[in-house]
Design a protein around this motif. Structure first.
Motif, short mmCIF file in Angstrom:
data_model
loop_
_atom_site.label_atom_id
_atom_site.label_comp_id
_atom_site.label_asym_id
_atom_site.label_seq_id
_atom_site.Cartn_x
_atom_site.Cartn_y
_atom_site.Cartn_z
N PHE A 46 1.09 8.54 -4.19
CA PHE A 46 1.21 7.81 -2.93
C PHE A 46 0.33 8.43 -1.85
O PHE A 46 0.37 9.63 -1.63
CB PHE A 46 2.66 7.84 -2.43
CG PHE A 46 3.61 7.06 -3.30
CD1 PHE A 46 4.08 5.83 -2.89
CD2 PHE A 46 4.03 7.57 -4.51
CE1 PHE A 46 4.96 5.11 -3.67
CE2 PHE A 46 4.91 6.86 -5.31
CZ PHE A 46 5.37 5.62 -4.89
N ARG A 47 -0.44 7.59 -1.17
CA ARG A 47 -1.29 8.03 -0.07
C ARG A 47 -0.76 7.43 1.22
O ARG A 47 -0.42 6.26 1.28
CB ARG A 47 -2.73 7.57 -0.29
CG ARG A 47 -3.68 7.98 0.84
CD ARG A 47 -5.12 7.65 0.53
NE ARG A 47 -5.62 8.37 -0.62
CZ ARG A 47 -6.03 9.64 -0.62
NH1 ARG A 47 -5.97 10.35 0.49
NH2 ARG A 47 -6.50 10.20 -1.71
N VAL A 48 -0.69 8.24 2.28
CA VAL A 48 -0.23 7.72 3.56
C VAL A 48 -1.27 6.75 4.11
O VAL A 48 -2.47 6.99 4.00
CB VAL A 48 0.08 8.86 4.56
CG1 VAL A 48 -1.18 9.54 5.06
CG2 VAL A 48 0.93 8.36 5.71
N THR A 49 -0.80 5.63 4.62
CA THR A 49 -1.71 4.63 5.17
C THR A 49 -1.55 4.47 6.68
O THR A 49 -2.44 3.95 7.34
CB THR A 49 -1.50 3.25 4.51
OG1 THR A 49 -0.15 2.84 4.72
CG2 THR A 49 -1.82 3.33 3.02
N GLN A 50 -0.41 4.91 7.21
CA GLN A 50 -0.19 4.76 8.65
C GLN A 50 0.94 5.67 9.10
O GLN A 50 1.90 5.89 8.36
CB GLN A 50 0.17 3.31 8.97
CG GLN A 50 0.27 3.03 10.45
CD GLN A 50 0.54 1.56 10.71
OE1 GLN A 50 1.31 0.94 10.00
NE2 GLN A 50 -0.08 1.03 11.74
N ALA A 51 0.81 6.16 10.32
CA ALA A 51 1.88 6.90 10.97
C ALA A 51 2.09 6.27 12.34
O ALA A 51 1.12 5.99 13.04
CB ALA A 51 1.51 8.37 11.12
N ILE A 70 -0.20 -0.74 -6.53
CA ILE A 70 1.18 -1.19 -6.76
C ILE A 70 1.73 -1.73 -5.45
O ILE A 70 1.84 -1.01 -4.46
CB ILE A 70 2.07 -0.05 -7.29
CG1 ILE A 70 1.50 0.48 -8.61
CG2 ILE A 70 3.50 -0.55 -7.50
CD1 ILE A 70 2.24 1.68 -9.15
N ALA A 71 2.07 -3.01 -5.44
CA ALA A 71 2.57 -3.66 -4.24
C ALA A 71 3.97 -3.17 -3.88
O ALA A 71 4.72 -2.74 -4.75
CB ALA A 71 2.58 -5.17 -4.43
N THR A 155 10.79 -0.74 -1.07
CA THR A 155 11.05 -2.09 -1.56
C THR A 155 9.92 -2.52 -2.49
O THR A 155 8.75 -2.37 -2.14
CB THR A 155 11.16 -3.09 -0.38
OG1 THR A 155 12.19 -2.65 0.49
CG2 THR A 155 11.48 -4.49 -0.87
N TYR A 156 10.30 -3.04 -3.66
CA TYR A 156 9.31 -3.46 -4.65
C TYR A 156 9.92 -4.49 -5.57
O TYR A 156 11.13 -4.70 -5.59
CB TYR A 156 8.79 -2.25 -5.44
CG TYR A 156 9.87 -1.47 -6.15
CD1 TYR A 156 10.26 -1.80 -7.45
CD2 TYR A 156 10.52 -0.42 -5.52
CE1 TYR A 156 11.26 -1.09 -8.10
CE2 TYR A 156 11.52 0.29 -6.16
CZ TYR A 156 11.88 -0.06 -7.45
OH TYR A 156 12.87 0.65 -8.08
N ASP A 162 9.92 0.44 -13.98
CA ASP A 162 9.51 1.44 -14.96
C ASP A 162 8.23 2.16 -14.55
O ASP A 162 8.08 3.35 -14.76
CB ASP A 162 9.35 0.81 -16.35
CG ASP A 162 10.68 0.38 -16.95
OD1 ASP A 162 11.73 0.89 -16.51
OD2 ASP A 162 10.67 -0.50 -17.83
N VAL A 163 7.30 1.43 -13.95
CA VAL A 163 6.03 2.01 -13.52
C VAL A 163 6.26 3.00 -12.38
O VAL A 163 5.63 4.04 -12.30
CB VAL A 163 5.06 0.89 -13.07
CG1 VAL A 163 3.80 1.47 -12.45
CG2 VAL A 163 4.73 -0.02 -14.23
N LEU A 164 7.19 2.66 -11.49
CA LEU A 164 7.40 3.47 -10.29
C LEU A 164 8.37 4.63 -10.46
O LEU A 164 8.31 5.60 -9.70
CB LEU A 164 7.93 2.58 -9.16
CG LEU A 164 6.90 1.72 -8.47
CD1 LEU A 164 7.57 0.76 -7.51
CD2 LEU A 164 5.90 2.59 -7.73
#
Length: 184
Positions: A46-51, A70-71, A155-156, A162-164
């Motif tokens: 996981f990469r941070v996209t916003q703070a 991954i949405a 939320t996904y 299984d992927v997450l």
């Protein structure tokens, strides 16, 4: 101070206490400090996209992360307090139910349990969200760390479970051990 999660859709969750101010750390690596919270730019996959921070300092900071390709919605909220975890879960669920009613979604709670991650005990609530024939799975984790509350709202789509699963374990472990705040 308002700590309710509101939703415009199953994948767009916002914390709305007041006006937000943001930082875009995407594309860089390392730890960032923003509004009294230090957090990792990369937590496993996981990469941070916003703070974002809020005008009310008691509302803390919202960090948005995304795994590559991954949405979903992967938000971390860090704010001051040594609140009762059950109370924090109840507030989060209340916000989800209020929001769902407004936009025609149905939410059901599948399970609630105590979890331990990185030596911290927390609460986990697993919910299902349904609307227009589409389903989502939502996880709410709440931990106390020092004098901070760290709350996750993930939320996904159920097909991604299984992927997450392994990636989420690492994401939680890395963020819980790395996040530091001025409230600790």
């Amino acid at each position: 101070m308002l700590r309710i999660l509101l939703s415009a859709s199953t994948s767009a969750w916002l914390l709305i206490p007041s006006l937000a101010h943001g930082q875009d750390p995407s594309g860089t690596e390392g730890d960032f400090s923003f509004s009294g919270v230090t957090y990792p730019s990369l937590a496993g996959a996981f990469r941070v996209t916003q703070a974002m921070r809020w005008d009310d300092p008691e509302a803390g900071v919202q960090l948005t992360y995304a795994p590559e390709g991954i949405a979903g919605a992967y938000n971390v909220y860090v704010y001051p307090g040594q609140d009762d975890l059950e109370k924090e879960v109840a507030v989060a669920l209340q916000g989800m139910f209020m929001s769902a009613n407004r936009v025609g979604q149905e939410i059901s709670v599948d399970s609630t349990r105590t979890v331990e991650v990185a030596g911290l005990e927390g609460e986990l609530v697993v919910t299902r969200i349904s609307a227009n024939g589409r389903a989502s799975r939502s996880l709410i984790y709440v931990f106390n760390k020092g004098s901070s509350v760290i709350k996750y709202r993930i939320t996904y789509e159920p097909a991604l479970r299984d992927v997450l699963e392994d990636r989420l374990d690492e994401f939680l472990r890395v963020t819980l051990t790395s996040i530091r705040s001025i409230w600790e």
